[in-house]
Design an enzyme around this catalytic site. Structure first.
Site, PDB file in Angstrom:
ATOM      1  N   CYS A 126      21.647   8.045   8.533  1.00 27.73           N
ATOM      2  CA  CYS A 126      22.396   7.676   7.326  1.00 27.73           C
ATOM      3  C   CYS A 126      22.069   6.268   6.839  1.00 27.73           C
ATOM      4  O   CYS A 126      21.980   6.038   5.629  1.00 27.73           O
ATOM      5  CB  CYS A 126      23.884   7.822   7.580  1.00 27.73           C
ATOM      6  SG  CYS A 126      24.379   9.529   7.961  1.00 27.73           S
ATOM      7  N   ASP A 157      29.939   5.380   7.889  1.00 21.07           N
ATOM      8  CA  ASP A 157      30.289   6.382   8.906  1.00 21.07           C
ATOM      9  C   ASP A 157      30.712   5.805  10.251  1.00 21.07           C
ATOM     10  O   ASP A 157      30.316   6.314  11.319  1.00 21.07           O
ATOM     11  CB  ASP A 157      29.121   7.350   9.114  1.00 21.07           C
ATOM     12  CG  ASP A 157      28.647   7.999   7.846  1.00 21.07           C
ATOM     13  OD1 ASP A 157      29.353   7.890   6.819  1.00 21.07           O
ATOM     14  OD2 ASP A 157      27.562   8.601   7.846  1.00 21.07           O
ATOM     15  N   LYS A 171      31.684  12.591   2.852  1.00 16.69           N
ATOM     16  CA  LYS A 171      30.364  13.079   2.436  1.00 16.69           C
ATOM     17  C   LYS A 171      29.828  14.038   3.488  1.00 16.69           C
ATOM     18  O   LYS A 171      30.266  14.022   4.651  1.00 16.69           O
ATOM     19  CB  LYS A 171      29.394  11.919   2.226  1.00 16.69           C
ATOM     20  CG  LYS A 171      29.001  11.146   3.483  1.00 16.69           C
ATOM     21  CD  LYS A 171      28.060   9.997   3.132  1.00 16.69           C
ATOM     22  CE  LYS A 171      27.664   9.177   4.359  1.00 16.69           C
ATOM     23  NZ  LYS A 171      26.796   9.902   5.305  1.00 16.69           N
TER      24      LYS A 171
END
Length: 333
Positions: free
Chosen positions: A250, A156, A217
């Site tokens: 994450c 990310d 995602k």
């Protein structure tokens, strides 16, 4: 349904706590066209009252196979032993199992209320719960990285996080080093993007053109079916180098999912950050307590080449010739 019941003389008195008042023995059953039943007593010590099932739909037994965080029900032939069980575990969870490690099979005992070691001389005669447990022997090295057994996960690193994440420019710079190193050494790279429709794509400074997978995602963890499919294509992968944002969300959830699947996880401290340094600090501490290796980019790259004579050493050396950006990240590890 045809059943033949044969009673065998007990050679030695030994019962099994898994099935009280029952005696176990390894044997082979044969039936000829006339329905006769024979026992081939192969160097065993005990025998039991046995039932041979001929053309019997109940000649299979239900078992629940568990490994790491996974559990899957299946059926096995009645009387399956240790070798059949181990092969079944490999067929079900093979791409998650490091075949170089040692494992033991355990079975749940109602009598003891916990899992106990499954004796190699016993067989499955009724519905059972089994699990495969890795053994960690003393002196086994931890944290070894080799290019052929390592994957890189970039999590990310997106444009919309730039103004919010502390030291974002620094972790981008270090991320460039890691991605370049992964490409040079031939280690697969997997890149996730959290809700790219709203948060944008991966920052342009990172060249992810050689990534095995770039995928969107909404789940915080990177471990989704498409990632597991890529990992399954590389069964030799045992270690994951993980970097990106946010450390306490994450990165942490991805690390825990990977550990649960039997992978060794290396979180790159100088290439992961959060909006809050407090969140980052405690996430790194928690991951370290759970077995995640907290490391640095230079340590990872030099460990991967391991030797000055490695054909890619000079190329890696050129990446790290200039020290990684100095920031406040390492002050709060």
């Amino acid at each position: 349904m045809s059943k033949i019941l044969v009673h065998c003389r007990l050679i030695d008195s030994l019962s099994c706590s898994l099935w009280p008042n029952t005696y176990y023995y390894t044997f082979h059953c044969h039936t000829n066209v006339l329905g006769s039943f024979y026992l081939d007593l192969n160097a065993a010590q005990y025998c039991i009252s046995a039932m041979a099932l001929q053309d019997d739909p109940c000649s299979e037994v239900q078992v629940l196979l568990s490994f790491s965080t996974f559990s899957r029900p299946t059926t096995l032939p009645l009387g399956s032993g240790y070798e059949v069980l181990y092969e079944t575990f490999l067929s079900v969870y093979g791409h998650h199992i490091d075949v170089l490690r040692k494992f033991i099979i355990q079975i749940y005992s109602d009598e003891w209320g916990q899992y106990i070691d499954f004796p190699k001389g016993f067989t499955i005669l009724k519905k059972a719960r089994l699990r495969l447990v890795p053994l960690q022997s003393e002196g086994t090295p931890l944290g070894n990285l080799t290019p052929d057994t390592t994957a890189f996960f970039c999590c990310d690193m997106q444009e919309r996080f730039r103004p919010a994440i502390k030291y974002f420019e620094e972790i981008i710079s270090v991320g460039q080093r890691l991605i370049h190193g992964a490409h040079l050494l031939g280690s697969p790279l997997i890149v996730s993007e959290q809700y790219p429709k709203g948060l944008g794509s991966t920052v342009p400074e990172l060249d992810i053109s050689a990534a095995r997978l770039v995928y969107p995602k909404t789940k915080f963890s990177m471990i989704l079916p498409e990632v597991e499919k890529v990992l399954a294509a590389f069964p030799e992968i045992r270690s994951v180098v993980l970097f990106g944002v946010e450390t306490h969300v994450c990165i942490q959830q991805t690390a825990l999912d990977l550990i649960g699947r039997g992978y060794e996880v290396h979180v790159v401290a100088d290439s992961t950050s959060s909006r809050s340094m407090v969140d980052r600090m405690f996430a790194l501490k928690r991951m370290a307590q759970l077995g995640v290796i907290i490391t640095t980019s230079e340590s990872v790259l030099l460990q991967l080449v391991a030797d000055k004579e490695h054909p890619k050493f000079k190329a890696i050396q050129s990446i790290i010739k200039t020290s990684a950006p100095d920031s406040g990240l390492l002050l709060t590890v």
